[in-house]
Design a protein around this motif. Structure first.
Motif, PDB file in Angstrom:
ATOM      1  N   ALA A 265     -16.207   8.783  16.325  1.00 32.21           N
ATOM      2  CA  ALA A 265     -16.608   7.470  16.831  1.00 32.21           C
ATOM      3  C   ALA A 265     -16.797   7.452  18.345  1.00 32.21           C
ATOM      4  CB  ALA A 265     -15.562   6.419  16.439  1.00 32.21           C
ATOM      5  N   VAL A 266     -16.431   8.556  19.020  1.00 31.50           N
ATOM      6  CA  VAL A 266     -16.530   8.601  20.484  1.00 31.50           C
ATOM      7  C   VAL A 266     -17.158   9.935  20.877  1.00 31.50           C
ATOM      8  CG1 VAL A 266     -15.298   8.046  22.626  1.00 31.50           C
ATOM      9  CG2 VAL A 266     -14.286   7.423  20.430  1.00 31.50           C
ATOM     10  N   PRO A 267     -18.423  10.148  20.558  1.00 31.02           N
ATOM     11  CA  PRO A 267     -19.029  11.474  20.733  1.00 31.02           C
ATOM     12  C   PRO A 267     -19.157  11.912  22.190  1.00 31.02           C
ATOM     13  CG  PRO A 267     -20.681   9.851  20.086  1.00 31.02           C
ATOM     14  CD  PRO A 267     -19.355   9.191  19.919  1.00 31.02           C
ATOM     15  N   SER A 268     -19.141  10.974  23.127  1.00 36.53           N
ATOM     16  CA  SER A 268     -19.321  11.354  24.533  1.00 36.53           C
ATOM     17  C   SER A 268     -18.018  11.727  25.216  1.00 36.53           C
ATOM     18  CB  SER A 268     -19.971  10.204  25.302  1.00 36.53           C
ATOM     19  OG  SER A 268     -19.128   9.064  25.321  1.00 36.53           O
ATOM     20  N   LEU A 269     -16.884  11.587  24.530  1.00 35.12           N
ATOM     21  CA  LEU A 269     -15.581  11.844  25.135  1.00 35.12           C
ATOM     22  C   LEU A 269     -15.303  13.340  25.234  1.00 35.12           C
ATOM     23  CD1 LEU A 269     -12.808  10.656  26.069  1.00 35.12           C
ATOM     24  CD2 LEU A 269     -12.074  10.844  23.679  1.00 35.12           C
ATOM     25  N   THR A 270     -14.834  13.776  26.394  1.00 33.39           N
ATOM     26  CA  THR A 270     -14.350  15.140  26.553  1.00 33.39           C
ATOM     27  C   THR A 270     -12.902  15.193  26.070  1.00 33.39           C
ATOM     28  OG1 THR A 270     -15.789  15.557  28.446  1.00 33.39           O
ATOM     29  CG2 THR A 270     -13.896  17.009  28.182  1.00 33.39           C
ATOM     30  N   VAL A 271     -12.614  16.148  25.184  1.00 35.26           N
ATOM     31  CA  VAL A 271     -11.317  16.221  24.515  1.00 35.26           C
ATOM     32  C   VAL A 271     -10.731  17.619  24.685  1.00 35.26           C
ATOM     33  CG1 VAL A 271     -10.109  16.048  22.300  1.00 35.26           C
ATOM     34  CG2 VAL A 271     -12.011  14.499  22.819  1.00 35.26           C
ATOM     35  N   VAL A 272      -9.432  17.666  24.947  1.00 39.68           N
ATOM     36  CA  VAL A 272      -8.692  18.928  24.945  1.00 39.68           C
ATOM     37  C   VAL A 272      -7.638  18.840  23.850  1.00 39.68           C
ATOM     38  CG1 VAL A 272      -7.196  20.494  26.224  1.00 39.68           C
ATOM     39  CG2 VAL A 272      -9.055  19.309  27.410  1.00 39.68           C
ATOM     40  N   LEU A 273      -7.729  19.712  22.858  1.00 41.15           N
ATOM     41  CA  LEU A 273      -6.744  19.772  21.788  1.00 41.15           C
ATOM     42  C   LEU A 273      -5.533  20.544  22.281  1.00 41.15           C
ATOM     43  CD1 LEU A 273      -6.028  19.278  18.755  1.00 41.15           C
ATOM     44  CD2 LEU A 273      -6.996  21.555  18.318  1.00 41.15           C
ATOM     45  N   ASP A 274      -4.391  19.881  22.342  1.00 41.39           N
ATOM     46  CA  ASP A 274      -3.188  20.535  22.843  1.00 41.39           C
ATOM     47  C   ASP A 274      -2.566  21.453  21.797  1.00 41.39           C
ATOM     48  OD1 ASP A 274      -3.535  19.110  25.153  1.00 41.39           O
ATOM     49  OD2 ASP A 274      -1.848  17.738  24.837  1.00 41.39           O
ATOM     50  N   HIS A 275      -2.027  22.576  22.262  1.00 42.54           N
ATOM     51  CA  HIS A 275      -1.136  23.437  21.485  1.00 42.54           C
ATOM     52  C   HIS A 275      -1.731  23.918  20.162  1.00 42.54           C
ATOM     53  CE1 HIS A 275       1.351  21.876  24.570  1.00 42.54           C
ATOM     54  NE2 HIS A 275       1.744  20.782  23.943  1.00 42.54           N
ATOM     55  N   LEU A 276      -3.052  24.122  20.138  1.00 44.44           N
ATOM     56  CA  LEU A 276      -3.708  24.617  18.919  1.00 44.44           C
ATOM     57  C   LEU A 276      -3.420  23.733  17.708  1.00 44.44           C
ATOM     58  CD1 LEU A 276      -2.990  28.402  19.483  1.00 44.44           C
ATOM     59  CD2 LEU A 276      -5.275  27.486  19.071  1.00 44.44           C
TER      60      LEU A 276
ATOM     61  N   PRO B 252     -19.173  18.878  20.264  1.00 43.20           N
ATOM     62  CA  PRO B 252     -19.418  19.124  21.691  1.00 43.20           C
ATOM     63  C   PRO B 252     -18.296  18.550  22.556  1.00 43.20           C
ATOM     64  CG  PRO B 252     -21.363  18.225  20.601  1.00 43.20           C
ATOM     65  CD  PRO B 252     -20.228  18.076  19.633  1.00 43.20           C
ATOM     66  N   ARG B 253     -18.170  19.067  23.759  1.00 49.41           N
ATOM     67  CA  ARG B 253     -17.228  18.543  24.757  1.00 49.41           C
ATOM     68  C   ARG B 253     -15.780  18.616  24.278  1.00 49.41           C
ATOM     69  NH1 ARG B 253     -20.265  15.716  28.537  1.00 49.41           N
ATOM     70  NH2 ARG B 253     -18.380  14.738  29.360  1.00 49.41           N
ATOM     71  N   THR B 254     -15.458  19.650  23.512  1.00 54.20           N
ATOM     72  CA  THR B 254     -14.116  19.787  22.961  1.00 54.20           C
ATOM     73  C   THR B 254     -13.551  21.159  23.313  1.00 54.20           C
ATOM     74  OG1 THR B 254     -14.806  18.382  21.128  1.00 54.20           O
ATOM     75  CG2 THR B 254     -12.703  19.516  20.897  1.00 54.20           C
ATOM     76  N   TYR B 255     -12.305  21.162  23.790  1.00 52.18           N
ATOM     77  CA  TYR B 255     -11.629  22.364  24.255  1.00 52.18           C
ATOM     78  C   TYR B 255     -10.301  22.501  23.511  1.00 52.18           C
ATOM     79  CZ  TYR B 255     -14.868  22.008  28.240  1.00 52.18           C
ATOM     80  OH  TYR B 255     -15.979  21.922  29.029  1.00 52.18           O
ATOM     81  N   VAL B 256      -9.656  23.679  23.655  1.00 49.50           N
ATOM     82  CA  VAL B 256      -8.361  23.888  23.027  1.00 49.50           C
ATOM     83  C   VAL B 256      -7.419  24.555  24.022  1.00 49.50           C
ATOM     84  CG1 VAL B 256      -8.964  26.163  22.054  1.00 49.50           C
ATOM     85  CG2 VAL B 256      -7.178  24.769  20.970  1.00 49.50           C
ATOM     86  N   LYS B 257      -6.154  24.137  23.972  1.00 45.69           N
ATOM     87  CA  LYS B 257      -5.120  24.788  24.766  1.00 45.69           C
ATOM     88  C   LYS B 257      -4.377  25.795  23.907  1.00 45.69           C
ATOM     89  CE  LYS B 257      -4.078  21.441  28.382  1.00 45.69           C
ATOM     90  NZ  LYS B 257      -3.187  20.345  28.810  1.00 45.69           N
ATOM     91  N   LEU B 258      -4.311  27.023  24.398  1.00 42.75           N
ATOM     92  CA  LEU B 258      -3.572  28.089  23.733  1.00 42.75           C
ATOM     93  C   LEU B 258      -2.134  28.009  24.225  1.00 42.75           C
ATOM     94  CD1 LEU B 258      -6.235  30.893  24.326  1.00 42.75           C
ATOM     95  CD2 LEU B 258      -6.059  29.327  22.368  1.00 42.75           C
ATOM     96  N   SER B 259      -1.327  27.252  23.518  1.00 43.31           N
ATOM     97  CA  SER B 259       0.034  26.978  23.966  1.00 43.31           C
ATOM     98  C   SER B 259       0.811  26.374  22.817  1.00 43.31           C
ATOM     99  CB  SER B 259       0.015  25.999  25.155  1.00 43.31           C
ATOM    100  OG  SER B 259      -0.689  24.813  24.812  1.00 43.31           O
ATOM    101  N   GLY B 260       2.123  26.193  23.038  1.00 46.55           N
ATOM    102  CA  GLY B 260       2.938  25.389  22.146  1.00 46.55           C
ATOM    103  C   GLY B 260       3.293  25.984  20.804  1.00 46.55           C
ATOM    104  N   LEU B 261       3.103  27.287  20.602  1.00 48.12           N
ATOM    105  CA  LEU B 261       3.436  27.859  19.294  1.00 48.12           C
ATOM    106  C   LEU B 261       4.929  28.129  19.130  1.00 48.12           C
ATOM    107  CD1 LEU B 261       0.553  30.330  18.386  1.00 48.12           C
ATOM    108  CD2 LEU B 261       0.688  27.853  18.140  1.00 48.12           C
ATOM    109  N   ALA B 262       5.615  28.434  20.216  1.00 53.59           N
ATOM    110  CA  ALA B 262       7.038  28.776  20.115  1.00 53.59           C
ATOM    111  C   ALA B 262       7.876  27.662  19.483  1.00 53.59           C
ATOM    112  CB  ALA B 262       7.584  29.140  21.497  1.00 53.59           C
ATOM    113  N   PRO B 263       7.683  26.394  19.863  1.00 52.62           N
ATOM    114  CA  PRO B 263       8.501  25.343  19.232  1.00 52.62           C
ATOM    115  C   PRO B 263       8.198  25.126  17.759  1.00 52.62           C
ATOM    116  CG  PRO B 263       7.596  24.596  21.323  1.00 52.62           C
ATOM    117  CD  PRO B 263       6.897  25.864  20.976  1.00 52.62           C
ATOM    118  N   GLU B 264       7.053  25.625  17.292  1.00 50.39           N
ATOM    119  CA  GLU B 264       6.685  25.454  15.885  1.00 50.39           C
ATOM    120  C   GLU B 264       7.244  26.563  15.001  1.00 50.39           C
ATOM    121  OE1 GLU B 264       5.200  22.548  15.210  1.00 50.39           O
ATOM    122  OE2 GLU B 264       5.501  22.344  17.369  1.00 50.39           O
TER     123      GLU B 264
END
Length: 218
Positions: free
Chosen positions: A85-96, A124-136
């Motif tokens: 619903a928000v295609p123009s938003l830049t998004v970073v997905l935290d912790h995979l 488009p405009r979507t990124y991922v952070k390679l982090s946060g696996l240890a607590p899982e």
């Protein structure tokens, strides 16, 4: 703010409020020059309530800010639907998206995670952070056996130009199997490989958060 290495800040914001109240929050954050985006924590939100942040995300997008999406892997389909619903938003997905580390990527849950990561990465405009696996992870042996595959899949899906290393400090140091950021960085660098390390270690983050300088909410 006096931290010499500080370049950008992802600030907390309540995106469930009325539009004028959200606008007031964003106005206040914009007075801090290094604020580049916001995070409204979704990981403990029922997926039925995800639409409550939709209008807030539209306001962030209208200002050119970046939204950090912190969710658990089971919530990926709901996040994908929300972001449609928000295609123009830049998004970073935290912790995979906090995948099922102990179960592994070849488990039913791991395969579902991998499929949904591919769908999200096509946005488009979507990124991922390679982090946060240890607590899982609650098992150091399972973590060591499975973490690389989740990192590899994240980079494969998003590409190194949209995958950035993160520390998740101090959470990843003190929960689950724990560990130091130095050890995590060594692991990610080995999995990513030297040719793609410059992108993952800095260039992707600058593209996501600093395309116009560190004042994205102004």
């Amino acid at each position: 703010l006096p931290w010499p290495e500080l370049i950008g800040i992802v600030a907390a914001a309540d995106l469930t409020q009325a539009p004028d109240e959200i606008g007031a929050q964003l106005d206040a954050l914009a007075e801090i020059p290094r604020v580049v985006g916001v995070r409204h924590l979704l990981q403990d939100t029922d997926i039925e309530d995800f639409p409550r942040v939709r209008e807030g995300l539209r306001l962030v997008a209208a200002r050119g800010g970046t939204f950090d999406a912190c969710i658990r892997h089971e919530q990926l389909p709901a996040l994908i639907e929300l972001l449609d619903a928000v295609p123009s938003l830049t998004v970073v997905l935290d912790h995979l998206a906090k995948p099922p580390v102990d179960e592994g990527i070849d488990s039913p849950a791991g395969r579902r995670w991998s499929e949904q990561i591919g769908i999200l990465a096509a946005r488009p405009r979507t990124y991922v952070k390679l982090s946060g696996l240890a607590p899982e992870s609650t098992d150091a042996t399972a973590f060591d056996a499975h973490a690389d595959a989740f990192i590899r899949r994240g980079v494969e899906a998003f590409g190194p130009d949209r995958a950035m290393i993160g520390s998740d400090w101090p959470v990843s140091a003190n929960f689950g199997v724990g560990g130091t950021f130095a050890a995590w960085a060594t692991r990610v660098r080995r999995v990513v490989g030297e040719p793609d390390w410059p992108a993952v270690s800095g260039e992707a983050a600058r593209a996501a958060y600093l395309p116009g300088g560190a004042s994205a909410l102004r």
